[in-house]
Design an enzyme around this catalytic site. Structure first.
Site, PDB file in Angstrom:
ATOM      1  N   ALA A 241      -7.529 108.481  97.698  1.00 21.31           N
ATOM      2  CA  ALA A 241      -6.303 108.851  96.975  1.00 21.31           C
ATOM      3  C   ALA A 241      -5.094 108.308  97.742  1.00 21.31           C
ATOM      4  O   ALA A 241      -5.212 107.915  98.905  1.00 21.31           O
ATOM      5  CB  ALA A 241      -6.194 110.366  96.820  1.00 21.31           C
ATOM      6  N   PHE A 242      -3.935 108.328  97.076  1.00 20.76           N
ATOM      7  CA  PHE A 242      -2.742 107.719  97.695  1.00 20.76           C
ATOM      8  C   PHE A 242      -2.326 108.418  98.981  1.00 20.76           C
ATOM      9  O   PHE A 242      -1.579 107.862  99.793  1.00 20.76           O
ATOM     10  CB  PHE A 242      -1.575 107.691  96.694  1.00 20.76           C
ATOM     11  CG  PHE A 242      -0.893 109.017  96.458  1.00 20.76           C
ATOM     12  CD1 PHE A 242      -1.380 109.914  95.527  1.00 20.76           C
ATOM     13  CD2 PHE A 242       0.246 109.359  97.156  1.00 20.76           C
ATOM     14  CE1 PHE A 242      -0.744 111.135  95.304  1.00 20.76           C
ATOM     15  CE2 PHE A 242       0.897 110.569  96.935  1.00 20.76           C
ATOM     16  CZ  PHE A 242       0.391 111.453  96.000  1.00 20.76           C
ATOM     17  N   LYS A 243      -2.824 109.628  99.191  1.00 18.38           N
ATOM     18  CA  LYS A 243      -2.429 110.404 100.373  1.00 18.38           C
ATOM     19  C   LYS A 243      -2.781 109.696 101.673  1.00 18.38           C
ATOM     20  O   LYS A 243      -2.152 109.935 102.703  1.00 18.38           O
ATOM     21  CB  LYS A 243      -3.119 111.757 100.358  1.00 18.38           C
ATOM     22  CG  LYS A 243      -3.025 112.508  99.054  1.00 18.38           C
ATOM     23  CD  LYS A 243      -1.668 113.083  98.843  1.00 18.38           C
ATOM     24  CE  LYS A 243      -1.617 113.833  97.523  1.00 18.38           C
ATOM     25  NZ  LYS A 243      -0.429 114.628  97.355  1.00 18.38           N
ATOM     26  N   ASP A 244      -3.828 108.838 101.641  1.00 23.35           N
ATOM     27  CA  ASP A 244      -4.244 108.163 102.874  1.00 23.35           C
ATOM     28  C   ASP A 244      -3.136 107.279 103.443  1.00 23.35           C
ATOM     29  O   ASP A 244      -3.080 107.062 104.657  1.00 23.35           O
ATOM     30  CB  ASP A 244      -5.481 107.299 102.606  1.00 23.35           C
ATOM     31  CG  ASP A 244      -6.741 108.132 102.397  1.00 23.35           C
ATOM     32  OD1 ASP A 244      -6.907 109.135 103.106  1.00 23.35           O
ATOM     33  OD2 ASP A 244      -7.553 107.769 101.524  1.00 23.35           O
TER      34      ASP A 244
ATOM     35  N   LEU B 230      -1.141 109.813 105.455  1.00 23.14           N
ATOM     36  CA  LEU B 230      -1.830 110.726 106.374  1.00 23.14           C
ATOM     37  C   LEU B 230      -2.634 110.009 107.446  1.00 23.14           C
ATOM     38  O   LEU B 230      -2.821 110.535 108.540  1.00 23.14           O
ATOM     39  CB  LEU B 230      -2.663 111.726 105.572  1.00 23.14           C
ATOM     40  CG  LEU B 230      -1.728 112.788 104.950  1.00 23.14           C
ATOM     41  CD1 LEU B 230      -2.365 113.479 103.762  1.00 23.14           C
ATOM     42  CD2 LEU B 230      -1.290 113.819 105.986  1.00 23.14           C
TER      43      LEU B 230
END
Ligand SMILES: Cc1ncc(COP(=O)(O)O)c(C=O)c1O
Ligand SMILES: N[C@@H](CCOP(=O)(O)O)C(=O)O
Length: 463
Positions: free
Chosen positions: A111-114, A117
């Site tokens: 997901a785009f969170k990587d 994060l």
């Protein structure tokens, strides 16, 4: 670079300070005191550069004074050079004459969170080592932040991470991506409640200043400025690939906590020629309703096919409102007091007009989300995840000028939401090889009531 709180009563901090602080001590969110501005020539110079090099140019002004250029470069090369499975890191896929998807799911947790994060874990390592400090990370997730944050922090010496998710309201793949990480510094907590409850618990812990100091609390949600900052980069890489700064580009962003689209708004503020910013919501459409009527009012979180966006109280909307209100912190304190007391507020006319000048918005229910996935698959063979489908539905409704490229952010891999994708398209999307045995791995999690005292006791127990 200095950062100020949207509520005006917390001390100004540098990048190191805001990264380790998370939520400001007055309950507000940190924003840069001033935005760096890029000339057309500077933006043009990004053409053809690797993702990590553009990331360096975009991020460097925000971290100046806290990180040396050499340290930043090393962290960006490590993050975007190795952890992402696609050589372009954030590739564009053409769907129609001027319709594009920006695939943001090629990182380790899909997901785009990587994007943020993976980097934030490195910032934590760097700053805690420098200060000889240990951190307690507390986060809330509707499914994707959790696994990305855990992946970024697992096994790191100086941090323990507590991640709250709403019990039974994330997909099986999302839950297992978190609960099958068995390192001792990772504690997964299923909360009897919805995502807004989880986020409210996190904020209550931060606003208990004595507790916060005792356990050394910091944040991995997009209340932490570093999260938003890292997400600005892909607006630059994608716009430049489509002709910026010599051509405008529009974006539609599947939206929940308003962090990802706020990063696009910041990119525009830095000089990127962005024509439209479209907020795409599922049935949890507080933002679309606010834009239409001026009333920002939560009316319960509904479970949908796009569970990561089952959010009503959008943290980062406060950062935008601070700008809409001419950066008047007293106005923000008044709005937020009303939100706490009355579960909503009405935007002043001038602020509503400013909101409408910068954003469009639309909502897609589950039936439309499924139809978009099915139609796209039939027309092109492309399998999109439900969050991306919400984005595509809103892009179709809100696009005011088909001559301007419209980029919809594809925020998650379809295999994270296999059941919904299979139901709509008949395709069972496979997990990438590194997760092929996810469904048979051992899980570890605890369940807690929606109760801040119980949560604080569990965190203290781990000290
Ligand atoms: C897959 C996916 N799409 C979209 C969103 C919404 O992003 P934001 O919260 O930054 O608005 C989320 C969660 O935040 C998500 O996990
Ligand atoms: N959709 C998110 C919700 C939390 O958002 P964040 O960007 O503030 O961390 C999730 O997947 O957890």
């Amino acid at each position: 670079m200095k950062y100020i709180s949207t509520r005006g009563e917390a001390e100004k901090l540098d990048f190191e300070g805001v990264t380790l602080t998370g939520l400001a001590r007055d309950g507000g969110l940190y924003v840069p005191e001033e935005l760096p501005k890029f000339s057309a020539g500077k933006i043009r110079s990004f053409r053809g550069k690797p993702y990590a090099d553009v990331a360096f140019e975009v991020i460097q002004p925000f971290v100046a004074g806290s990180l040396s250029d050499a340290d930043l470069k090393a962290m960006l090369d490590a993050t975007y050079g190795k952890a992402f499975r696609h050589p372009a890191v954030a590739p564009l896929v053409q769907l129609g004459a001027n319709d594009w998807l920006l695939e943001l799911f090629h990182g380790p947790t899909l997901a785009f969170k990587d994007f943020a994060l993976q980097l934030l874990g490195r910032f934590f390592d760097h700053f805690t080592a420098k200060r000889g400090q240990k951190l307690t990370i507390l986060g809330a997730t509707s499914g994707d932040t959790g696994s990305a944050a855990i992946e970024g922090c697992r096994g790191r010496d100086n941090v323990t991470i507590y991640m709250l998710h709403p019990k039974d309201r994330v997909s099986e793949v999302q839950r297992r991506q978190m609960t099958t990480v068995l390192e001792d510094n990772v504690v997964n907590i299923a909360v009897e409640g919805n995502f807004d409850d989880c986020q409210a618990l996190v904020k209550a812990c931060f606003n208990d200043l004595e507790f916060r100091d005792r356990v050394g609390l910091t944040a991995v949600n997009s209340i932490n400025w570093a999260r938003v900052m890292a997400q600005i980069v892909y607006y630059f890489t994608s716009a430049v690939a489509l002709g910026a700064p010599d051509r405008e580009v529009s974006y539609t962003v599947p939206t929940g906590n308003f962090g990802d689209i706020f990063a696009g708004y910041i990119a525009k503020g830095m000089g990127l020629p962005v024509r439209q910013l479209v907020i795409a919501t599922n049935k949890n459409d507080i933002l679309a309703r606010a834009l239409q009527s001026g009333a920002y009012r939560a009316d319960g979180v509904e479970a949908t096919l796009s569970p990561s966006m089952d959010i009503q109280v959008s943290s980062n909307f406060e950062r935008l409102m601070f700008d809409l209100a001419g950066r008047d912190a007293a106005e923000i304190r008044a709005y937020m007091d009303t939100l706490t007391a009355e579960k909503g507020f009405d935007l002043k006319q001038a602020h509503l007009e400013a909101l409408r000048a910068s954003f469009a918005a639309s909502q897609a229910d589950d039936a439309l989300t499924a139809k978009v996935m099915a139609d796209l698959y039939k027309a092109s063979g492309y399998v999109a995840d439900p969050h991306t489908a919400v984005g595509l539905a809103s892009a179709a409704v809100c696009n005011t000028d088909p001559s301007v490229p419209m980029v919809t952010l594809s925020t998650a891999h379809p295999a994270k939401f296999g059941a919904a994708v299979t139901e709509a398209t008949g395709v069972d999307p496979a997990l990438p090889a590194h997760m092929a045995d996810l469904l048979s791995r051992e899980e570890r999690l605890i369940t807690l009531a929606n109760d801040v005292t119980a949560l604080q006791a569990r965190i203290e127990q781990g000290l």
